[in-house]
Design a protein around this motif. Sequence first.
Motif, PDB file in Angstrom:
ATOM      1  N   THR A 235       0.840  -1.208   0.000  1.00  0.00           N
ATOM      2  CA  THR A 235       0.000   0.000   0.000  1.00  0.00           C
ATOM      3  C   THR A 235       0.872   1.254   0.000  1.00  0.00           C
ATOM      4  O   THR A 235       0.603   2.220  -0.736  1.00  0.00           O
ATOM      5  CB  THR A 235      -0.931   0.007   1.213  1.00  0.00           C
ATOM      6  OG1 THR A 235      -1.692  -1.189   1.241  1.00  0.00           O
ATOM      7  CG2 THR A 235      -1.877   1.199   1.166  1.00  0.00           C
ATOM      8  N   VAL A 236       1.908   1.243   0.814  1.00  0.00           N
ATOM      9  CA  VAL A 236       2.843   2.370   0.826  1.00  0.00           C
ATOM     10  C   VAL A 236       3.514   2.519  -0.532  1.00  0.00           C
ATOM     11  O   VAL A 236       3.707   3.637  -1.039  1.00  0.00           O
ATOM     12  CB  VAL A 236       3.888   2.176   1.938  1.00  0.00           C
ATOM     13  CG1 VAL A 236       4.979   3.236   1.852  1.00  0.00           C
ATOM     14  CG2 VAL A 236       3.222   2.218   3.312  1.00  0.00           C
TER      15      VAL A 236
ATOM     16  N   ALA B 181      -6.814  -3.080  -3.000  1.00  0.00           N
ATOM     17  CA  ALA B 181      -6.604  -3.598  -4.350  1.00  0.00           C
ATOM     18  C   ALA B 181      -7.380  -2.774  -5.377  1.00  0.00           C
ATOM     19  O   ALA B 181      -6.858  -2.418  -6.446  1.00  0.00           O
ATOM     20  CB  ALA B 181      -7.014  -5.071  -4.420  1.00  0.00           C
ATOM     21  N   THR B 182      -8.624  -2.450  -5.053  1.00  0.00           N
ATOM     22  CA  THR B 182      -9.466  -1.674  -5.978  1.00  0.00           C
ATOM     23  C   THR B 182      -8.919  -0.259  -6.176  1.00  0.00           C
ATOM     24  O   THR B 182      -8.802   0.231  -7.307  1.00  0.00           O
ATOM     25  CB  THR B 182     -10.900  -1.606  -5.446  1.00  0.00           C
ATOM     26  OG1 THR B 182     -11.404  -2.939  -5.303  1.00  0.00           O
ATOM     27  CG2 THR B 182     -11.794  -0.822  -6.398  1.00  0.00           C
ATOM     28  N   HIS B 183      -8.572   0.399  -5.085  1.00  0.00           N
ATOM     29  CA  HIS B 183      -8.095   1.784  -5.161  1.00  0.00           C
ATOM     30  C   HIS B 183      -6.705   1.876  -5.771  1.00  0.00           C
ATOM     31  O   HIS B 183      -6.349   2.901  -6.361  1.00  0.00           O
ATOM     32  CB  HIS B 183      -8.115   2.428  -3.778  1.00  0.00           C
ATOM     33  CG  HIS B 183      -9.490   2.530  -3.198  1.00  0.00           C
ATOM     34  ND1 HIS B 183      -9.749   2.509  -1.835  1.00  0.00           N
ATOM     35  CD2 HIS B 183     -10.708   2.649  -3.806  1.00  0.00           C
ATOM     36  CE1 HIS B 183     -11.055   2.627  -1.627  1.00  0.00           C
ATOM     37  NE2 HIS B 183     -11.654   2.703  -2.822  1.00  0.00           N
TER      38      HIS B 183
ATOM     39  N   ALA C   6      -4.750   3.959   6.793  1.00  0.00           N
ATOM     40  CA  ALA C   6      -5.106   4.205   8.194  1.00  0.00           C
ATOM     41  C   ALA C   6      -5.970   3.068   8.729  1.00  0.00           C
ATOM     42  O   ALA C   6      -5.778   2.597   9.867  1.00  0.00           O
ATOM     43  CB  ALA C   6      -5.839   5.540   8.316  1.00  0.00           C
ATOM     44  N   ALA C   7      -6.920   2.604   7.912  1.00  0.00           N
ATOM     45  CA  ALA C   7      -7.775   1.490   8.326  1.00  0.00           C
ATOM     46  C   ALA C   7      -6.954   0.210   8.488  1.00  0.00           C
ATOM     47  O   ALA C   7      -7.203  -0.604   9.389  1.00  0.00           O
ATOM     48  CB  ALA C   7      -8.896   1.280   7.310  1.00  0.00           C
TER      49      ALA C   7
ATOM     50  N   PRO D 298      -6.195   9.551  -2.418  1.00  0.00           N
ATOM     51  CA  PRO D 298      -6.862   9.884  -1.159  1.00  0.00           C
ATOM     52  C   PRO D 298      -7.511   8.658  -0.502  1.00  0.00           C
ATOM     53  O   PRO D 298      -7.439   8.484   0.716  1.00  0.00           O
ATOM     54  CB  PRO D 298      -7.913  10.922  -1.585  1.00  0.00           C
ATOM     55  CG  PRO D 298      -7.351  11.525  -2.825  1.00  0.00           C
ATOM     56  CD  PRO D 298      -6.675  10.401  -3.527  1.00  0.00           C
ATOM     57  N   ALA D 299      -8.141   7.816  -1.338  1.00  0.00           N
ATOM     58  CA  ALA D 299      -8.785   6.621  -0.790  1.00  0.00           C
ATOM     59  C   ALA D 299      -7.741   5.656  -0.228  1.00  0.00           C
ATOM     60  O   ALA D 299      -7.947   5.026   0.819  1.00  0.00           O
ATOM     61  CB  ALA D 299      -9.624   5.935  -1.868  1.00  0.00           C
ATOM     62  N   LEU D 300      -6.595   5.544  -0.909  1.00  0.00           N
ATOM     63  CA  LEU D 300      -5.531   4.664  -0.428  1.00  0.00           C
ATOM     64  C   LEU D 300      -4.982   5.158   0.913  1.00  0.00           C
ATOM     65  O   LEU D 300      -4.620   4.352   1.778  1.00  0.00           O
ATOM     66  CB  LEU D 300      -4.399   4.592  -1.459  1.00  0.00           C
ATOM     67  CG  LEU D 300      -4.573   3.587  -2.598  1.00  0.00           C
ATOM     68  CD1 LEU D 300      -3.440   3.713  -3.602  1.00  0.00           C
ATOM     69  CD2 LEU D 300      -4.642   2.161  -2.065  1.00  0.00           C
TER      70      LEU D 300
END
Length: 300
Positions: free
Chosen positions: A94-95, A201-203, A217-218, A210-212
């Motif tokens: 993700t990072v 995966a989607t984002h 955080a989640a 922004p969503a990522l």
Amino acid sequence: MRITQRAITQTSLLGLNSNLAALNKLQQQLTSGTTISRPSDSPTGTNTSMLTRRSIADNDQQARNITDGTTVLEATDSALQDMLAQTLKVRDLTVQALNSGAGNAETRQAIASQVSGLRESMLGQANQVVAGRPLFGGVTSGATAYDDGEFVGVAFDEDVKATAINRRVSDNETIRVDVTGPEAFGSPDGSNLFAVVQNIATHTTGDDQPALTEDLAALDEAISRLTEATADVGTRAQRMERAGTTNSARALTLSAALAATEDVDLPKTIMTMKAQEVSYQAALQVTAQVLQPTLLDFLR
């Protein structure tokens, strides 16, 4: 007072039978290895023996509970450790996806594919089955805890004790051995670990920065929850280990108590039997001199 030959005979026979019964009892104890063959041998000892045997049976069942509980906790700990490692890998990806310098479509697609693959692997871990029961499904009668990321088991409820799977490890202690999916992976309302990973995966594919950022955080919250669940399971496993040590020591103590109540003291019993044999032989010789020969011939 007139003492007849009949009185002498009856008294002699009574003494001989008493000596013979005592000798027979000692021989029976040596043969069986126990001092109690029937309740009448020792009413107090019989009661103590029955109570001790019941305690041994309880302790044996608790030992089986400890073995079963240890198996479940070890499997749960292993699954959580693997899932935590995979979740940390998802965080690294993700990072990487948030890194604007790695932002062509092919790279993002590759990251998304890895994230999706990790999600499938984590779902497999979440649906592990031990002794016919899904590890993270709670008291469900189903075969799985998650169906495509949706929790289908029975969540733990602190107000309803029946939703916890406990093992009694001593007369006054029980240890919970399960961890339900929502406790380890988050609420089943769509914000659990699997939903977060799917969103990543989607984002990532859509390059939605922004969503990522929100997903990261989640994911950190999910990692914290997994870490807490792993620590909790480790603590319970330590309690189970200590209970096992105590159970083994208690088993030895109870066995010794039962042996002290029932088992024959061989040296003492053999010496007593030899003394009883001498006493019986002496009684026979004295009786032979006192009673008329014809009566002794009849007794022989």
